[in-house]
Scaffold this motif. Structure first.
Motif, PDB file in Angstrom:
ATOM      1  N   GLU A   1      -4.731 -12.581   0.709  1.00 31.13           N
ATOM      2  CA  GLU A   1      -3.445 -13.152   1.114  1.00 31.13           C
ATOM      3  C   GLU A   1      -2.571 -12.150   1.860  1.00 31.13           C
ATOM      4  O   GLU A   1      -1.924 -12.497   2.852  1.00 31.13           O
ATOM      5  CB  GLU A   1      -2.696 -13.658  -0.123  1.00 31.13           C
ATOM      6  CG  GLU A   1      -1.362 -14.323   0.211  1.00 31.13           C
ATOM      7  CD  GLU A   1      -0.657 -14.865  -1.018  1.00 31.13           C
ATOM      8  OE1 GLU A   1       0.447 -15.393  -0.874  1.00 31.13           O
ATOM      9  OE2 GLU A   1      -1.218 -14.734  -2.126  1.00 31.13           O
ATOM     10  N   LEU A   2      -2.531 -10.892   1.398  1.00 35.95           N
ATOM     11  CA  LEU A   2      -1.586  -9.920   1.950  1.00 35.95           C
ATOM     12  C   LEU A   2      -2.214  -8.879   2.869  1.00 35.95           C
ATOM     13  O   LEU A   2      -1.482  -8.161   3.560  1.00 35.95           O
ATOM     14  CB  LEU A   2      -0.851  -9.200   0.810  1.00 35.95           C
ATOM     15  CG  LEU A   2       0.080 -10.057  -0.039  1.00 35.95           C
ATOM     16  CD1 LEU A   2       0.688  -9.229  -1.165  1.00 35.95           C
ATOM     17  CD2 LEU A   2       1.188 -10.664   0.819  1.00 35.95           C
TER      18      LEU A   2
ATOM     19  N   LEU B   1      -7.605  -1.700   8.085  1.00 33.42           N
ATOM     20  CA  LEU B   1      -6.888  -2.747   7.362  1.00 33.42           C
ATOM     21  C   LEU B   1      -5.468  -2.872   7.892  1.00 33.42           C
ATOM     22  O   LEU B   1      -4.857  -1.885   8.310  1.00 33.42           O
ATOM     23  CB  LEU B   1      -6.829  -2.424   5.861  1.00 33.42           C
ATOM     24  CG  LEU B   1      -8.152  -2.330   5.107  1.00 33.42           C
ATOM     25  CD1 LEU B   1      -7.893  -2.004   3.636  1.00 33.42           C
ATOM     26  CD2 LEU B   1      -8.942  -3.622   5.230  1.00 33.42           C
ATOM     27  N   ALA B   2      -4.942  -4.082   7.853  1.00 32.98           N
ATOM     28  CA  ALA B   2      -3.549  -4.347   8.237  1.00 32.98           C
ATOM     29  C   ALA B   2      -3.021  -5.466   7.363  1.00 32.98           C
ATOM     30  O   ALA B   2      -3.726  -6.431   7.073  1.00 32.98           O
ATOM     31  CB  ALA B   2      -3.449  -4.723   9.718  1.00 32.98           C
TER      32      ALA B   2
ATOM     33  N   ALA C   1       3.042  -5.552  -1.066  1.00 39.73           N
ATOM     34  CA  ALA C   1       3.243  -6.610  -2.057  1.00 39.73           C
ATOM     35  C   ALA C   1       4.626  -6.546  -2.687  1.00 39.73           C
ATOM     36  O   ALA C   1       5.078  -7.532  -3.271  1.00 39.73           O
ATOM     37  CB  ALA C   1       2.175  -6.509  -3.147  1.00 39.73           C
ATOM     38  N   ARG C   2       5.331  -5.416  -2.563  1.00 41.36           N
ATOM     39  CA  ARG C   2       6.656  -5.281  -3.182  1.00 41.36           C
ATOM     40  C   ARG C   2       7.803  -5.468  -2.191  1.00 41.36           C
ATOM     41  O   ARG C   2       8.769  -6.156  -2.488  1.00 41.36           O
ATOM     42  CB  ARG C   2       6.779  -3.914  -3.856  1.00 41.36           C
ATOM     43  CG  ARG C   2       5.850  -3.736  -5.047  1.00 41.36           C
ATOM     44  CD  ARG C   2       6.009  -2.349  -5.654  1.00 41.36           C
ATOM     45  NE  ARG C   2       5.049  -2.112  -6.728  1.00 41.36           N
ATOM     46  CZ  ARG C   2       4.846  -0.933  -7.289  1.00 41.36           C
ATOM     47  NH1 ARG C   2       5.529   0.130  -6.874  1.00 41.36           N
ATOM     48  NH2 ARG C   2       3.949  -0.802  -8.252  1.00 41.36           N
ATOM     49  N   CYS C   3       7.689  -4.837  -1.015  1.00 42.36           N
ATOM     50  CA  CYS C   3       8.817  -4.888  -0.071  1.00 42.36           C
ATOM     51  C   CYS C   3       8.478  -5.606   1.226  1.00 42.36           C
ATOM     52  O   CYS C   3       9.334  -5.754   2.097  1.00 42.36           O
ATOM     53  CB  CYS C   3       9.306  -3.475   0.233  1.00 42.36           C
ATOM     54  SG  CYS C   3       8.155  -2.495   1.243  1.00 42.36           S
TER      55      CYS C   3
ATOM     56  N   SER D   1      -3.014  -6.151  -4.386  1.00 49.64           N
ATOM     57  CA  SER D   1      -1.576  -5.911  -4.213  1.00 49.64           C
ATOM     58  C   SER D   1      -1.383  -4.621  -3.420  1.00 49.64           C
ATOM     59  O   SER D   1      -1.099  -3.562  -3.996  1.00 49.64           O
ATOM     60  CB  SER D   1      -0.868  -5.811  -5.566  1.00 49.64           C
ATOM     61  OG  SER D   1      -1.006  -7.015  -6.302  1.00 49.64           O
ATOM     62  N   PRO D   2      -1.537  -4.672  -2.103  1.00 44.63           N
ATOM     63  CA  PRO D   2      -1.384  -3.461  -1.290  1.00 44.63           C
ATOM     64  C   PRO D   2       0.060  -2.958  -1.327  1.00 44.63           C
ATOM     65  O   PRO D   2       1.001  -3.744  -1.407  1.00 44.63           O
ATOM     66  CB  PRO D   2      -1.758  -3.936   0.121  1.00 44.63           C
ATOM     67  CG  PRO D   2      -1.488  -5.412   0.103  1.00 44.63           C
ATOM     68  CD  PRO D   2      -1.816  -5.871  -1.280  1.00 44.63           C
TER      69      PRO D   2
END
Length: 212
Positions: free
Chosen positions: A43-44, A76-77, A81-83, A151-152
């Motif tokens: 997803e992210l 990867l791009a 997950a937090r900001c 959760s990157p």
């Protein structure tokens, strides 16, 4: 046998095994830079379609087919997950799969054999060569997707977003604060008090005028 660089007959992740042959123990190593196929993502975060993936694979002929052992480095791009800030990095994966000869009996059942659903599911998960061609994409795809972070993060200690205004807390600084929101149950009472204060001020002004 030394490494070779070849052009895939069809698809960047398809390899021609004619040079390897079927003599058990023979080996062939190939190195390629291939464009990333689509849908290598969660997803992210994911591998952007068409970006360069460095691939090195060792093929070994065994009695049942060809054992493919490889490593891949893919860019990867995505977003934190937090900001939700942009995130870019790379992932290195290793994989190993056995590709069976199409004319072999491994994984196949005679019509008189008794087998249950589990046997059928196991057979469906096997990989086979297509003539002399070996399609590495399914094994490569599984390895990359399983290695992607769920959760990157843009950094390990990312503080995330402010729950009140949504600004990144890393940019806002440690002094970022919001006044506590007023309890809506007291809003009507506060309006009533303000109205009473205004009335008292008007009455006091009228008295002053009368005495003057």
């Amino acid at each position: 046998m030394p490494s070779t660089r070849t052009h895939a007959p069809r698809g960047a992740l398809v390899f021609d095994m004619r040079q390897l042959g079927r003599q058990a123990g023979s080996a062939l190593t190939q190195t390629r830079t291939v464009p990333a196929p689509g849908d290598l993502r969660l997803e992210l975060i994911g591998v952007p379609v068409g970006t360069d993936v460095a691939l090195e694979v060792r093929f070994e002929a065994v009695s049942e087919g060809v054992l493919a052992t490889g490593t891949a480095i893919a860019p990867l791009a995505g977003e934190c997950a937090r900001c939700l800030a942009p995130v870019s990095s790379s992932v290195t994966v290793g994989f190993q799969e056995l590709y069976l000869y199409p004319d072999g009996r491994h994984g196949k059942h005679d019509k008189h054999d008794k087998h249950d659903k589990q046997d059928e599911q196991d057979a469906e998960e096997l990989y086979y060569l297509d003539g002399d061609l070996l399609d590495l994409e399914p094994a490569f795809r599984d390895a990359v997707v399983l290695a992607l972070p769920m959760s990157p993060l843009c950094r390990e200690d990312c503080p995330g977003l402010c729950a009140e205004c949504g600004v990144p807390l890393a940019d806002a600084g440690p002094g970022h604060r919001h006044e506590a929101a007023a309890d809506p149950r007291w809003a009507a009472l506060q309006r009533f008090a303000d109205t009473e204060d205004q009335n008292q001020d008007r009455r006091a002004g009228a008295i002053d005028l009368q005495e003057g």
